[in-house]
Scaffold this motif. Structure first.
Motif, PDB file in Angstrom:
ATOM      1  N   SER A   1      -7.644  -9.569 -39.813  1.00  0.00           N
ATOM      2  CA  SER A   1      -6.690  -8.474 -39.733  1.00  0.00           C
ATOM      3  C   SER A   1      -7.508  -7.406 -40.284  1.00  0.00           C
ATOM      4  CB  SER A   1      -5.388  -8.643 -40.745  1.00  0.00           C
ATOM      5  OG  SER A   1      -5.573  -8.744 -41.969  1.00  0.00           O
ATOM      6  N   LEU A   2      -8.546  -7.447 -40.956  1.00  0.00           N
ATOM      7  CA  LEU A   2      -9.513  -6.435 -41.275  1.00  0.00           C
ATOM      8  C   LEU A   2     -10.056  -5.893 -40.082  1.00  0.00           C
ATOM      9  CD1 LEU A   2     -10.901  -7.765 -44.744  1.00  0.00           C
ATOM     10  CD2 LEU A   2      -9.323  -5.921 -44.339  1.00  0.00           C
TER      11      LEU A   2
ATOM     12  N   LEU B   1      -7.712   1.567 -35.877  1.00  0.00           N
ATOM     13  CA  LEU B   1      -7.968   2.814 -36.554  1.00  0.00           C
ATOM     14  C   LEU B   1      -8.968   3.481 -35.550  1.00  0.00           C
ATOM     15  CD1 LEU B   1      -7.860   1.981 -40.159  1.00  0.00           C
ATOM     16  CD2 LEU B   1      -6.416   3.466 -39.150  1.00  0.00           C
TER      17      LEU B   1
ATOM     18  N   ARG C   1     -18.996  -1.377 -39.645  1.00  0.00           N
ATOM     19  CA  ARG C   1     -18.195  -0.814 -40.824  1.00  0.00           C
ATOM     20  C   ARG C   1     -17.459  -1.885 -41.438  1.00  0.00           C
ATOM     21  NH1 ARG C   1     -15.034   4.641 -39.472  1.00  0.00           N
ATOM     22  NH2 ARG C   1     -15.353   4.812 -41.559  1.00  0.00           N
TER      23      ARG C   1
ATOM     24  N   ALA D   1      -4.205  -5.230 -44.972  1.00  0.00           N
ATOM     25  CA  ALA D   1      -5.427  -5.199 -44.441  1.00  0.00           C
ATOM     26  C   ALA D   1      -6.234  -4.035 -44.996  1.00  0.00           C
ATOM     27  CB  ALA D   1      -5.327  -5.315 -42.798  1.00  0.00           C
ATOM     28  N   ILE D   2      -6.209  -3.714 -46.332  1.00  0.00           N
ATOM     29  CA  ILE D   2      -7.114  -2.806 -46.825  1.00  0.00           C
ATOM     30  C   ILE D   2      -8.521  -3.512 -46.927  1.00  0.00           C
ATOM     31  CG2 ILE D   2      -7.372  -1.423 -48.988  1.00  0.00           C
ATOM     32  CD1 ILE D   2      -4.585  -0.898 -47.794  1.00  0.00           C
ATOM     33  N   PHE D   3      -9.256  -2.363 -46.482  1.00  0.00           N
ATOM     34  CA  PHE D   3     -10.840  -2.969 -46.472  1.00  0.00           C
ATOM     35  C   PHE D   3     -11.273  -2.940 -47.994  1.00  0.00           C
ATOM     36  CE2 PHE D   3     -10.462  -0.227 -42.887  1.00  0.00           C
ATOM     37  CZ  PHE D   3     -10.449  -1.113 -41.828  1.00  0.00           C
ATOM     38  N   PRO D   4     -11.683  -4.283 -48.329  1.00  0.00           N
ATOM     39  CA  PRO D   4     -11.930  -4.309 -49.701  1.00  0.00           C
ATOM     40  C   PRO D   4     -13.376  -3.884 -50.073  1.00  0.00           C
ATOM     41  CG  PRO D   4     -12.475  -6.369 -48.429  1.00  0.00           C
ATOM     42  CD  PRO D   4     -11.767  -5.256 -47.535  1.00  0.00           C
ATOM     43  N   HIS D   5     -14.280  -3.445 -49.262  1.00  0.00           N
ATOM     44  CA  HIS D   5     -15.378  -2.734 -49.719  1.00  0.00           C
ATOM     45  C   HIS D   5     -15.393  -1.205 -49.772  1.00  0.00           C
ATOM     46  CE1 HIS D   5     -15.191  -2.706 -45.321  1.00  0.00           C
ATOM     47  NE2 HIS D   5     -16.388  -2.037 -45.356  1.00  0.00           N
TER      48      HIS D   5
ATOM     49  N   GLN E   1     -11.963   6.328 -48.795  1.00  0.00           N
ATOM     50  CA  GLN E   1     -12.748   5.656 -47.730  1.00  0.00           C
ATOM     51  C   GLN E   1     -11.819   5.008 -46.931  1.00  0.00           C
ATOM     52  OE1 GLN E   1     -15.447   3.725 -50.261  1.00  0.00           O
ATOM     53  NE2 GLN E   1     -16.937   5.373 -50.057  1.00  0.00           N
TER      54      GLN E   1
ATOM     55  N   ALA F   1      -9.807   7.282 -45.038  1.00  0.00           N
ATOM     56  CA  ALA F   1     -10.645   8.309 -44.022  1.00  0.00           C
ATOM     57  C   ALA F   1     -11.270   7.431 -42.911  1.00  0.00           C
ATOM     58  CB  ALA F   1     -11.626   9.266 -44.956  1.00  0.00           C
ATOM     59  N   PHE F   2     -10.905   6.259 -43.088  1.00  0.00           N
ATOM     60  CA  PHE F   2     -11.539   5.305 -42.336  1.00  0.00           C
ATOM     61  C   PHE F   2     -11.582   5.793 -40.654  1.00  0.00           C
ATOM     62  CE2 PHE F   2     -12.358   1.444 -39.614  1.00  0.00           C
ATOM     63  CZ  PHE F   2     -13.373   1.012 -40.107  1.00  0.00           C
ATOM     64  N   GLY F   3     -10.160   5.977 -40.273  1.00  0.00           N
ATOM     65  CA  GLY F   3      -9.861   6.372 -38.741  1.00  0.00           C
ATOM     66  C   GLY F   3     -10.502   7.520 -38.446  1.00  0.00           C
TER      67      GLY F   3
ATOM     68  N   ARG G   1     -13.509   9.056 -38.421  1.00  0.00           N
ATOM     69  CA  ARG G   1     -14.880   9.047 -38.300  1.00  0.00           C
ATOM     70  C   ARG G   1     -15.137   9.987 -37.017  1.00  0.00           C
ATOM     71  NH1 ARG G   1     -18.834   7.144 -34.826  1.00  0.00           N
ATOM     72  NH2 ARG G   1     -17.100   5.580 -34.039  1.00  0.00           N
TER      73      ARG G   1
ATOM     74  N   ARG H   1      -3.435   5.261 -44.258  1.00  0.00           N
ATOM     75  CA  ARG H   1      -4.569   5.039 -43.574  1.00  0.00           C
ATOM     76  C   ARG H   1      -4.043   5.156 -42.181  1.00  0.00           C
ATOM     77  NH1 ARG H   1      -7.420  -0.637 -43.782  1.00  0.00           N
ATOM     78  NH2 ARG H   1      -5.363  -1.024 -42.816  1.00  0.00           N
ATOM     79  N   ALA H   2      -2.825   4.730 -41.713  1.00  0.00           N
ATOM     80  CA  ALA H   2      -2.183   4.862 -40.473  1.00  0.00           C
ATOM     81  C   ALA H   2      -1.667   6.298 -40.085  1.00  0.00           C
ATOM     82  CB  ALA H   2      -0.991   3.758 -40.419  1.00  0.00           C
TER      83      ALA H   2
END
Lengths: 300, 367
Positions: free
Chosen positions: A196-197, A204, A214, B88-92, B97, B100-102, B104, B149-150
């Motif tokens: 799902s990531l 996005l 990314r 689904a939060i980006f763990p890294h 960040q 702001a991901f979307g 770019r 984020r959305a």
């Protein structure tokens, strides 16, 4: 009184329960013992030997740094060490580059029988290492598969002689030999990524390439780093492959160590080269890990 | 019904091999609506949501969003964003960040980006959390980050997949209200999937109840709860006493229905048409049933006697289970705990008479 005797009889058990770490040490003790017998003591012996020099009579020894001095005085030795590090770095990079797509394919595009795919990848390892190196000799040789194939296709008139007995042949052979050690850790780190990531990245607004760069790639970095180390560290000391397919230009530090222990019958020198090579590898790995950390901090 | 259709789903089906996950669904969703897809697990609600997001392509049918054909547009080109079930939060990446991901592709200057993110952070009441890593956040905070984020992408439609499923009860109730308020502030159309009927009733403007890949009924929470048309919806929303029956006759403004458990009862005619002898179901909400006392003055249109067998005490109310003769299905009666009425009533295996008014009897078509 009775209760206190009960307590004593239970004390081993309760000690166990109260300090789980003890249980851990007990479970690890066979491995620790093996490490001491088979790893630590030989290493100390090796380190000890490296400081010895012969004084003429066979049972008299002297402690000295002469073996180390000898190594660094010979540019041939130092060059071979540098070349070994260089070759192994290239091997690690090439192996990981080739392994990543394979691991990616199994992790994301194989839905059934993943285990079968993984077993098939380790299949070459069921034959002897020596046999695999020899088969590369057959493939790359003067009258080998590639040359005769190209001649049969009339693409070349003379067999190519630059494909065997050089550094490229060593890199190619080693990359193939160690492929599984790169595929497996990368596969594991890719497999762990929550799908799902990747969907979230698409959601996005990122297409497949950017989602990979990314999200997937950074999250699989632990596997990539593990693969690089798993390939780099053991290949530095390899001496079979350079000997069989490397020719004079493909010589590596392992060949020097082997000849010191064998043909030259100078064990102290061999031990000193081993120690130097070990320290160099440790240093290179530390440098690499520091670099990775730095890159991660800058990127993220 | 929405005055104008913003999302239009027409005859959409999705097959996975021989399994039909979504079966010719038609739905119209209005601009700015808070719309719920409600159903038990495996009913196809998530697949339908994923088709709106673009992760699945419909096997048949068309999806239009704001007049644009969407069925085969990839997810990264849709004016739609999603809050995932596990967030689904980006763990890294840290909170900043992640949010702001979307952005770019917008290539914002650093200070502009900073401002956009901090605006959204204050919208979700998480100012000062930008540097935190996801593993330092609580479940509720992760959910807010996923929302932020959305929303920072200013989507036309926000999709939420079981957005509150992972939260504990108190937090969930608080987030239900917050989500509702947030939706009013941003004015974005929300489509959310849930299996929790209470959540759907609390939060949505309209609900589509799904079962086995089909949409059974669409309506406002009040409509669906008070006037369900099908037995499934009546049963699925809240607690309901449902009995098999058949139409005996039509009598003025009422139908006379025969049931095994309740005997012959009458029900006020609403909108449905039944023919004489037609098999159907009769339904009664527990809160529309009363314990009838000898002193009670209210006139009941129907009543039945039974033995109280069990009570479930909820504090503000209680549910009493009444065994009816000739039925293994107890009648559930809900009583408000006014001045301890529920705790007083809930005693012993005594015989009680339960009454109801005929306007509270629901007639359901057998699907």
């Amino acid at each position: 009184m009775k209760s206190s005797t009960d307590k004593t009889s239970l004390s081993a058990m309760s000690l166990w329960r109260r300090y789980p770490a003890l249980k851990g040490y007990a479970l690890a003790s066979p491995a620790i013992l093996l490490m001491i017998v088979a790893l630590v003591s030989p290493f100390l012996l090796l380190a000890g030997t490296s400081f010895k020099i012969e004084t003429g009579s066979s049972d008299e020894w002297m402690l000295s740094l002469a073996n180390y001095e000898f190594f660094f005085e010979k540019s041939h030795y130092v060059n071979t060490l540098v070349r070994s590090i260089f070759i192994s770095t290239l091997v690690a990079l090439v192996t990981v580059l080739l392994a990543y797509p394979a691991a990616y394919f199994i992790a994301f595009h194989v839905h059934e029988n993943k285990m079968l795919w993984l077993i098939m990848i380790t299949l070459p390892f069921w034959t002897s290492y020596l046999l695999r190196v020899f088969s590369w000799k057959l493939i790359l040789g003067y009258n080998g598969f590639i040359n005769s194939g190209l001649m049969w296709l009339d693409l070349i008139k003379q067999p190519l002689d630059f494909i065997l007995y050089n550094t490229n042949a060593v890199i190619l052979t080693l990359a193939h030999a160690w492929a599984a050690f790169a595929i497996l850790p990368i596969y594991v780190s890719l497999q762990k990524i929550d799908k799902s990531l990747i969907e979230a990245a698409h959601d996005l607004g990122e297409n497949k390439i950017y989602s990979f760069l990314r999200v997937t790639l950074p999250l699989s970095m632990p596997g990539v780093v593990a693969a690089l180390l798993l390939v780099f560290i053991p290949t530095v000391g390899d001496y079979v492959t350079p000997k069989l397919v490397g020719g004079p230009k493909g010589l590596m530090i392992g060949n020097l160590i082997q000849s010191a222990f064998g043909r030259l019958d100078n064990w102290p020198l061999g031990a000193a080269i081993s120690i130097i090579s070990m320290i160099t590898v440790t240093f290179a790995v530390c440098l690499f890990l520091l670099g990775i950390n730095r890159v991660r901090k800058v990127l993220i | 019904m929405p005055e104008s259709s913003f999302i239009s789903i027409q005859g959409v089906s999705k097959h996975f091999g021989s399994i039909v996950a979504v079966d010719s669904v038609d739905l119209e969703i209005g601009k700015g609506e808070f719309f719920a897809l409600l159903g038990p697990s495996g009913c196809g609600k998530t697949t339908l949501l994923r088709m709106l997001a673009g992760f699945e392509i419909p096997s048949q049918g068309e999806i239009n969003i704001d007049g644009e054909q969407m069925s085969t547009v990839p997810p990264y080109q849709r004016p739609v964003n999603m809050v995932f079930q596990n967030y689904a939060i980006f763990p890294h990446l840290n909170v900043f960040q992640n949010i702001a991901f979307g952005l770019r592709k917008d290539r914002l200057p650093a200070d502009e980006l900073e401002k956009r993110v901090s605006d959204v952070l204050s919208l979700i009441k998480m100012e000062g959390f930008g540097e935190r890593k996801p593993d330092e956040l609580s479940g509720g905070q992760r959910q807010r980050v996923a929302l932020a984020r959305a929303l920072i992408k200013k989507p036309k439609v926000l999709l939420l997949d079981e957005p509150l499923g992972a939260l504990d009860k108190n937090l969930r109730e608080q987030m239900q209200l917050e989500l509702r308020q947030l939706q009013k502030i941003v004015g974005v159309t929300f489509v959310f999937v849930t299996h929790d009927q209470e959540e759907a009733l609390t939060m949505s403007d309209r609900i589509a109840v799904m079962s086995a890949g089909k949409v059974l009924e669409v309506g406002s929470p009040e409509d669906l709860y008070e006037h369900p048309q099908t037995r499934f919806v009546a049963d699925f929303l809240g607690t309901m006493n449902v009995f098999d029956g058949h139409i005996h006759a039509r009598d003025g403004d009422s139908y006379i229905v025969d049931t095994r458990e309740l005997g012959r009862i009458s029900a006020r005619i609403e909108s449905q048409d039944f023919s004489k002898g037609e098999k159907m179901s009769v339904a009664l909400r527990p809160e529309n049933l009363q314990i009838v006392n000898s002193q009670s003055m209210t006139v009941m249109d129907g009543s039945i006697s039974g033995v109280m067998s069990n009570t479930a005490y909820f504090g503000n109310s209680a549910q009493i289970y009444v065994e009816l003769e000739g039925s293994d299905q107890p009648l559930v009666v809900s009583i408000q705990n006014l001045e301890g009425a529920a705790s007083k009533a809930a005693h012993g295996n005594r015989e009680v008479t339960i009454g109801w008014s005929k306007s509270s009897v629901l007639l359901l078509k057998d699907a």
